[in-house]
Write a protein that holds these residues in place. Structure first.
Motif, PDB file in Angstrom:
ATOM      1  N   HIS A  42       0.818  -1.212   0.000  1.00 57.02           N
ATOM      2  CA  HIS A  42       0.000   0.000   0.000  1.00 57.02           C
ATOM      3  C   HIS A  42       0.851   1.261   0.000  1.00 57.02           C
ATOM      4  N   SER A  43       2.102   1.180   0.441  1.00 63.03           N
ATOM      5  CA  SER A  43       2.955   2.364   0.380  1.00 63.03           C
ATOM      6  C   SER A  43       3.406   2.563  -1.072  1.00 63.03           C
ATOM      7  N   PRO A  44       3.647   3.793  -1.481  1.00 58.85           N
ATOM      8  CA  PRO A  44       4.026   4.050  -2.879  1.00 58.85           C
ATOM      9  C   PRO A  44       5.215   3.214  -3.366  1.00 58.85           C
ATOM     10  N   SER A  45       6.253   3.091  -2.557  1.00 59.36           N
ATOM     11  CA  SER A  45       7.434   2.331  -3.005  1.00 59.36           C
ATOM     12  C   SER A  45       7.111   0.848  -3.172  1.00 59.36           C
ATOM     13  N   LYS A  46       6.275   0.304  -2.291  1.00 59.80           N
ATOM     14  CA  LYS A  46       5.913  -1.119  -2.396  1.00 59.80           C
ATOM     15  C   LYS A  46       4.958  -1.356  -3.561  1.00 59.80           C
ATOM     16  N   VAL A  47       4.047  -0.435  -3.790  1.00 62.69           N
ATOM     17  CA  VAL A  47       3.141  -0.551  -4.927  1.00 62.69           C
ATOM     18  C   VAL A  47       3.946  -0.556  -6.223  1.00 62.69           C
ATOM     19  N   SER A  48       4.888   0.338  -6.325  1.00 60.92           N
ATOM     20  CA  SER A  48       5.732   0.426  -7.513  1.00 60.92           C
ATOM     21  C   SER A  48       6.559  -0.850  -7.700  1.00 60.92           C
ATOM     22  N   ALA A  49       7.202  -1.304  -6.638  1.00 62.89           N
ATOM     23  CA  ALA A  49       8.056  -2.500  -6.718  1.00 62.89           C
ATOM     24  C   ALA A  49       7.238  -3.742  -7.057  1.00 62.89           C
ATOM     25  N   THR A  50       6.086  -3.889  -6.445  1.00 65.71           N
ATOM     26  CA  THR A  50       5.245  -5.057  -6.695  1.00 65.71           C
ATOM     27  C   THR A  50       4.728  -5.043  -8.128  1.00 65.71           C
ATOM     28  N   THR A  51       4.291  -3.896  -8.601  1.00 63.68           N
ATOM     29  CA  THR A  51       3.773  -3.785  -9.965  1.00 63.68           C
ATOM     30  C   THR A  51       4.873  -4.116 -10.973  1.00 63.68           C
ATOM     31  N   LYS A  52       6.053  -3.578 -10.756  1.00 66.31           N
ATOM     32  CA  LYS A  52       7.176  -3.869 -11.657  1.00 66.31           C
ATOM     33  C   LYS A  52       7.556  -5.344 -11.623  1.00 66.31           C
ATOM     34  N   VAL A  54       5.666  -8.008 -10.936  1.00 65.58           N
ATOM     35  CA  VAL A  54       4.684  -8.854 -11.631  1.00 65.58           C
ATOM     36  C   VAL A  54       4.795  -8.642 -13.140  1.00 65.58           C
ATOM     37  N   LYS A  55       4.986  -7.404 -13.582  1.00 70.08           N
ATOM     38  CA  LYS A  55       5.141  -7.154 -15.016  1.00 70.08           C
ATOM     39  C   LYS A  55       6.392  -7.850 -15.548  1.00 70.08           C
ATOM     40  N   ALA A  56       7.475  -7.842 -14.765  1.00 72.32           N
ATOM     41  CA  ALA A  56       8.709  -8.512 -15.189  1.00 72.32           C
ATOM     42  C   ALA A  56       8.514 -10.028 -15.273  1.00 72.32           C
ATOM     43  N   GLN A  57       7.691 -10.558 -14.389  1.00 74.19           N
ATOM     44  CA  GLN A  57       7.449 -12.003 -14.391  1.00 74.19           C
ATOM     45  C   GLN A  57       6.540 -12.420 -15.550  1.00 74.19           C
ATOM     46  N   ALA A 146      -2.367 -10.787 -16.117  1.00 72.97           N
ATOM     47  CA  ALA A 146      -1.971 -10.996 -14.723  1.00 72.97           C
ATOM     48  C   ALA A 146      -2.741  -9.957 -13.920  1.00 72.97           C
ATOM     49  N   LEU A 147      -3.530 -10.436 -12.970  1.00 72.76           N
ATOM     50  CA  LEU A 147      -4.320  -9.555 -12.120  1.00 72.76           C
ATOM     51  C   LEU A 147      -3.586  -9.381 -10.801  1.00 72.76           C
TER      52      LEU A 147
END
Length: 168
Positions: A42-52, A54-57, A146-147
């Motif tokens: 939920h924090s901006p840095s974690k949202v960014s890292a998680t989104t990146k 999953v997209k990389a995977q 990927a959801l």
């Protein structure tokens, strides 16, 4: 782990069956050409890292990234600016927040426009009604997707078992 006295062989035996921490990029369903994750991000840095991540995977799948703004800080108009770029890796970016949660937390009202401007995405989809968010999710074509559902809440009562049914 060895410095703490864990034997190397014991570590490798145990890690082979480790499924990860609950709610931390937890795969909740996978089907032919579809996968769904939920994450406590939920924090901006974690949202960014998680989104990146999953997209990389899944670089050849459409990433549908959904974020629920639920914490005191994420529902603060000043703090919202920190989310700029956090969903840039997503092909489809969705933000859900409940105006009722803002009232319950006795925070200053956050507007649709403030959220839209904070993420700096012209195509950002924003929902404030749980039924409308669920309707979007259950009617969106998730083939070859990927959801990613990121929240410290539950999107106003979303049943994750029903979400699993969308994927399998």
């Amino acid at each position: 782990c060895q410095n703490m006295g864990v034997d190397e062989a014991d570590f490798y035996e145990a890690i082979a069956s480790f499924k990860g921490a609950s709610k931390r990029l937890e795969k909740i369903a996978e089907g032919k050409g579809k996968v769904a994750y939920k994450d406590f991000a939920h924090s901006p840095s974690k949202v960014s890292a998680t989104t990146k991540a999953v997209k990389a995977q899944y670089p050849n799948r459409k990433l549908v990234a959904c974020l629920e703004l639920h914490t005191y800080s994420s529902l603060n108009a000043e703090f919202l600016k920190e989310y700029e770029g956090a969903l840039d890796a997503a092909d489809v970016a969705v933000v859900f927040y409940s105006p009722d949660a803002v009232k319950i937390k006795q925070l200053e009202e956050v507007s649709y426009d403030q959220i839209a401007q904070s993420f700096k995405r012209d195509d950002l989809i924003i929902y404030t009604n749980p039924a409308e968010f669920k309707d979007f999710l259950f009617n969106y074509d998730l083939n070859n997707s990927a959801l990613l559902l990121m929240s410290s809440g539950n999107y106003g009562g979303l049943n994750f078992d029903e979400v699993k049914g969308l994927i399998s």
